[in-house]
Write a protein that holds these residues in place. Structure first.
Motif, mmCIF file in Angstrom:
data_model
loop_
_atom_site.group_PDB
_atom_site.id
_atom_site.type_symbol
_atom_site.label_atom_id
_atom_site.label_comp_id
_atom_site.label_asym_id
_atom_site.label_seq_id
_atom_site.Cartn_x
_atom_site.Cartn_y
_atom_site.Cartn_z
ATOM 1 N N UNK A 121 22.995 5.166 0.645
ATOM 2 C CA UNK A 121 23.295 5.426 2.055
ATOM 3 C C UNK A 121 24.645 4.838 2.452
ATOM 4 N N UNK A 122 25.000 3.667 1.891
ATOM 5 C CA UNK A 122 26.291 3.065 2.205
ATOM 6 C C UNK A 122 27.446 3.873 1.641
ATOM 7 N N UNK A 123 27.222 4.565 0.545
ATOM 8 C CA UNK A 123 28.289 5.317 -0.113
ATOM 9 C C UNK A 123 28.279 6.794 0.262
ATOM 10 N N UNK A 124 27.457 7.171 1.227
ATOM 11 C CA UNK A 124 27.335 8.583 1.597
ATOM 12 C C UNK A 124 27.691 8.776 3.073
ATOM 13 N N UNK A 125 28.400 9.836 3.355
ATOM 14 C CA UNK A 125 28.751 10.209 4.726
ATOM 15 C C UNK A 125 28.436 11.686 4.912
ATOM 16 N N UNK A 126 27.690 12.005 5.962
ATOM 17 C CA UNK A 126 27.320 13.391 6.263
ATOM 18 C C UNK A 126 27.837 13.710 7.661
ATOM 19 N N UNK A 127 28.713 14.704 7.759
ATOM 20 C CA UNK A 127 29.304 15.065 9.046
ATOM 21 C C UNK A 127 29.288 16.575 9.206
ATOM 22 N N UNK A 128 29.375 16.984 10.457
ATOM 23 C CA UNK A 128 29.519 18.402 10.766
ATOM 24 C C UNK A 128 30.992 18.701 11.006
ATOM 25 N N UNK A 129 31.496 19.720 10.325
ATOM 26 C CA UNK A 129 32.870 20.124 10.565
ATOM 27 C C UNK A 129 32.996 20.669 11.988
ATOM 28 N N UNK A 130 34.072 20.350 12.657
ATOM 29 C CA UNK A 130 34.216 20.613 14.080
ATOM 30 C C UNK A 130 34.047 22.092 14.413
ATOM 31 N N UNK A 131 33.186 22.357 15.424
ATOM 32 C CA UNK A 131 32.974 23.699 15.964
ATOM 33 C C UNK A 131 32.617 24.703 14.868
ATOM 34 N N UNK A 132 31.754 24.305 13.959
ATOM 35 C CA UNK A 132 31.346 25.214 12.887
ATOM 36 C C UNK A 132 29.905 24.925 12.519
#
Length: 223
Positions: A147-158
């Motif tokens: 979890x410390x080495x992982x990042x989950x994000x949503x690309x903007x407006x997509x």
């Protein structure tokens, strides 16, 4: 006027004196700079390199031509907007059961980078005062490091979700990112199959209702 002139003389910088002071201490400044550069290079030699890999997912609604009627008829007032859908998908990607599946598939319990607890200043201070923290299980340690080495994000407006994973091994980082994406796709596929099965049950119920209505209509016509 004389007081203003004297005040200006007081705040004026003596460039010659400044240059002379720098030159007189030039060797000391050069020596300190070289020592700092050498110390920085030595520290960086012991810092492991970190690689980051990413995988992207396109999130689309699960409903299709077969399930749309079954989903819209009973729950037309329960519409999930895009923001809630994307937030839900991100939380599902970071969920414990999905990450455990990735830990099993990539055998992360045998990777020291993920299985070692590492140094914790808080834990060290607690040990000094005789209150050592509780020992975590291997799964908890691996999940925490992942979890410390992982990042989950949503690309903007997509509708695209990007999964970033950092590791000292570039190949391992790429494998983990792809494994997380594959596990989420597998879960989405299973959910789609469940939706199709539910839609099949709903269609069978509707067919039974229509068959009863047709039989009643034929009976009425015959009479």
């Amino acid at each position: 006027m004389s007081s203003d002139f004297e005040r200006a003389e007081d705040v004026r910088m003596d460039v010659k004196a400044l240059v002379a002071a720098v030159l007189s201490r030039g060797l000391r400044i050069l020596l300190v700079t070289v020592l700092l550069l050498v110390a920085t290079a030595a520290i960086l030699l012991f810092v492991p390199k970190s690689y980051e890999s990413s995988a992207s997912l396109l999130v689309e609604p699960r409903n299709n031509i077969y399930t749309r009627a079954a989903m819209e008829a009973p729950s037309s007032g329960n519409v999930v907007n895009t923001e809630a859908l994307m937030s839900s998908q991100i939380e599902l990607i970071k969920s414990r059961d999905l990450l455990l599946e990735v830990v099993d598939s990539e055998n992360l319990r045998s990777v020291p980078e993920f299985s070692n607890a590492g140094f914790s200043p808080v834990g060290f201070l607690l040990r000094l005062i005789g209150r050592a923290p509780e020992q975590r299980s291997v799964d908890e340690t691996v999940l925490g490091n992942l979890a410390d080495r992982m990042t989950v994000i949503r690309e903007r407006d997509s509708a695209v979700i990007s999964i970033f994973v950092r590791s000292t091994n570039s190949e391992l980082a790429a494998r983990i990112a792809n494994a997380i994406a594959a596990a989420h796709i597998k879960r989405r596929a299973a959910q789609s199959l469940t939706d199709t099965a539910d839609a099949t049950v709903w269609l069978q119920q509707e067919i039974e209702k229509l068959r009863t209505q047709v039989k009643a209509a034929e009976t009425a016509v015959a009479n």
